[in-house]
Design an enzyme around this catalytic site. Structure first.
Site, PDB file in Angstrom:
ATOM      1  N   GLU A  34     -25.641   9.352  16.591  1.00 17.95           N
ATOM      2  CA  GLU A  34     -24.309   8.916  17.017  1.00 17.95           C
ATOM      3  C   GLU A  34     -24.377   8.052  18.273  1.00 17.95           C
ATOM      4  O   GLU A  34     -23.558   7.129  18.447  1.00 17.95           O
ATOM      5  CB  GLU A  34     -23.403  10.128  17.259  1.00 17.95           C
ATOM      6  CG  GLU A  34     -23.203  11.016  16.038  1.00 17.95           C
ATOM      7  CD  GLU A  34     -22.609  10.257  14.862  1.00 17.95           C
ATOM      8  OE1 GLU A  34     -21.911   9.240  15.088  1.00 17.95           O
ATOM      9  OE2 GLU A  34     -22.864  10.655  13.714  1.00 17.95           O
ATOM     10  N   PRO A  43       0.829  -1.217   0.000  1.00 18.92           N
ATOM     11  CA  PRO A  43       0.000   0.000   0.000  1.00 18.92           C
ATOM     12  C   PRO A  43       0.857   1.259   0.000  1.00 18.92           C
ATOM     13  O   PRO A  43       2.048   1.216   0.350  1.00 18.92           O
ATOM     14  CB  PRO A  43      -0.809  -0.129   1.309  1.00 18.92           C
ATOM     15  CG  PRO A  43      -0.695  -1.564   1.708  1.00 18.92           C
ATOM     16  CD  PRO A  43       0.614  -2.049   1.185  1.00 18.92           C
TER      17      PRO A  43
END
Length: 605
Positions: A425, A203
């Site tokens: 949330e 990556p």
């Protein structure tokens, strides 16, 4: 253009202007021709009116021509050119005017010969220098096919394996390359062939380029660096010419290392472009294949390359004899992250409360570049607060900024939207806390962020995971749906705020069904497409899926079944902890942001 060249051109321009002005002045002074309105008839009239006091005659030696300098009684002086000086003398004698006769001064050899030569020489020098500059530009155009690789020697490259942290196994594997470059004799005497090429894949930000520099620094050999995009130009044949020139330079400096960064720019699979075999990139790749393992011998040249798209590289360049080894440079584990943090913490004064081990445990999935950016953002926050050292709180704030985005505290939000966001949330946070494989909660906030979210719930992964399980993926989907469940339970209505959550949950469910064989209805069959992009030229006419309508219908029904089951599970859990849901929402409306300790205290109450 650099300053030295600019100053040189300015000096030449000033010199040319001075020479031109000097030439004009010299020409005007030597020509002796001055325009005047005083004529011979005016002179005769002044004689008749007795206005002339005296005359000075300048006569040429060769011809009876000359110049009359006439002084009038009013002290004016006029100058007159005449073709016959003798006639002028007779006229002056007739009027009884006093006059003097002298020869016209002759030009010296300096003014007639040397000065013109100097002027012409100066102009010619200026013209030649300008042509040389133009020739330099043409020379650059002729060097268009030369290699753009930069060579650094041992004196210039000070990076060693000591500066590379968190990649212990990778360094051990590449140490053989260093040993061969230092002492190749012990390998050749037993018939061993050192790898011609090493491909570093992984990556972005994991340290592939740093590893290549460390190999060159350890071996103490010349190090040629070039990017894959530096080969390819719009002109056909330029890339292949640069490849040839690069390896010719490398042969002169062998043993050495050639490092090609982002090689996927030049080594993509052939036959995938509209240009076919005449494509410039494919010609460059063909030349690279020949140079790495063709009829010629490249003794002592090791090619290192880095890419994060090994799946699109041409198979010919990946075979043994070209890139013999492929070294996977992955994301560091917790030990590697601690070593990387310690390297980047040098030069940054840390407070007593900073715990790098805790930071390493909570940054699972971070690469070396991410960790460097984390500490840099923390240092910026400390400097903004006027402190000369970093605190743990700075790293915590930087962690939120890097992971979620900068908080926009100045944004005006209505009380209704704040309340909806708080319950949304809180629904996510409860599921993160209750489900065993996805938590715990790091922080919960209803402050808008730079990514466009009205709030966020950040989990805290405490361990590295090499793969996902079916149970964890189902829990991830359940957590993603927690916000929508809370909105429906409390407000008996839903909003568009859960769109990204639904998109993420759908992607998880679809991967489970089509790629990972986690659906009983479809069994252990992969229906996912390995090619994430369609190669124009190869797959242009083959973009249809590889399964029929019946399978597609089954996939859709399985994805919906997984989503519905996870939604029901999320609703059941949130109903069981409805009291915590209200407490968490109220606390968020009061403080806008709560920590892990404050959230977990709600369950203890």
């Amino acid at each position: 253009m650099n300053n030295n060249k600019t100053r040189g051109i300015s000096g030449l321009s000033i010199l040319l202007c001075v020479l031109v002005l000097a030439g004009v002045y010299w020409f005007m002074s030597q020509s002796g021709v001055q325009q005047t309105a005083y004529t011979y008839q005016d002179f005769q009239k002044d004689l008749k009116k007795e206005k002339v006091e005296s005359v000075e005659i300048k006569q040429n030696k060769v011809a009876p021509t000359g110049t009359l300098k006439i002084r009038l009684k009013n002290d004016d002086i006029e100058q007159l050119h005449v073709s016959d000086v003798n006639s002028a003398e007779d006229l002056l004698e007739s009027y009884d005017i006093s006059y003097s006769v002298d020869n016209v001064p002759q030009d010296s050899w300096m003014s007639t010969t040397l000065v013109p030569i100097i002027l012409m020489a100066g102009i010619m020098v200026f013209v030649v220098m300008m042509m040389n500059r133009q020739g330099g530009s043409n020379a650059k155009a002729m060097n268009f096919g030369k290699s753009r690789a930069k060579m650094s020697t041992q004196e210039e490259n000070h990076v060693t394996f000591a500066q590379v942290a968190g990649l212990q196994e990778e360094k051990e594997e590449l140490a053989e390359i260093v040993d061969f470059l230092k002492s190749p004799g012990k390998y050749t005497q037993v018939g061993a062939r050192i790898p011609k090429g090493v491909l570093l894949e992984g990556p972005p930000g994991t340290g592939k380029t740093l590893l290549a520099r460390a190999i060159a620094g350890e071996a103490g050999v010349p190090f040629f660096t070039i990017s894959g995009s530096d080969f390819v130009e719009m002109f056909v044949g330029v890339g292949a010419s640069r490849v040839r020139d690069l390896f010719e330079d490398a042969k002169k400096n062998a043993p050495c290392i050639i490092f090609i960064d982002e090689i996927d720019a030049v080594a993509r699979r052939r036959g995938t472009g509209m240009g076919g075999g005449h494509d410039e990139r494919e010609q460059t790749l063909n030349q690279l294949l020949v140079e790495m393992d063709g009829f010629g011998a490249n003794e002592g040249i090791i090619v290192l390359a880095a890419t994060n798209r090994v799946d699109i590289l041409d198979p010919a360049i990946l075979r043994p004899g070209r890139f013999d080894r492929k070294v996977m440079v992955g994301r560091p584990d917790v030990k590697g992250r601690l070593e990387i943090l310690q390297v980047h913490a040098k030069g940054k004064p840390l407070g007593d409360d900073v715990d790098l081990e805790q930071v390493a445990r909570t940054t699972a999935g971070f690469t070396g570049a991410d960790l460097e950016n984390l500490l840099n953002e923390a240092a910026i926050l400390a400097a903004k607060d006027g402190r000369v050292y970093l605190q743990q709180e700075d790293i915590r704030r930087a962690f939120v900024k890097v992971g979620i985005g900068a908080e926009k505290k100045s944004r005006v939000i209505s009380d209704k939207e704040k309340k909806i966001t708080a319950f949304h949330e809180a629904g996510h946070a409860i599921l993160f806390h209750v489900l065993p494989d996805v938590g715990p909660v790091y922080s919960v906030s209803i402050i808008p962020t730079g990514v466009g979210a009205a709030g966020y719930t950040m989990p805290l992964p405490e361990k590295d995971e090499m793969f996902n399980t079916k149970g964890k993926m189902l829990q991830d989907i359940t957590v993603s749906l927690g916000g929508r469940v809370a909105e429906e339970l409390i407000f008996d209505d839903i909003t568009t705020g859960a769109s990204q959550d639904i998109k993420q949950a759908t992607a998880y469910a679809k991967s489970m069904v089509t790629k990972f064989g986690m659906s009983e209805a479809l069994g252990l069959v992969s229906y996912g497409d390995d090619n994430d992009e369609v190669f124009i030229g190869r797959d242009f006419g083959h973009t249809s899926r590889g399964y029929g309508e019946q399978v597609a219908t089954t996939i859709d029904s399985e994805v919906k079944r997984i989503i519905d089951e996870c939604y029901d599970r999320a609703k059941t859990i949130i109903k069981e902890h409805e009291a915590v849901l209200y407490k968490c929402a109220d606390l968020l409306l009061e403080k806008e942001k709560i920590t892990r300790e404050e959230f977990e205290a709600l369950f203890e109450e």
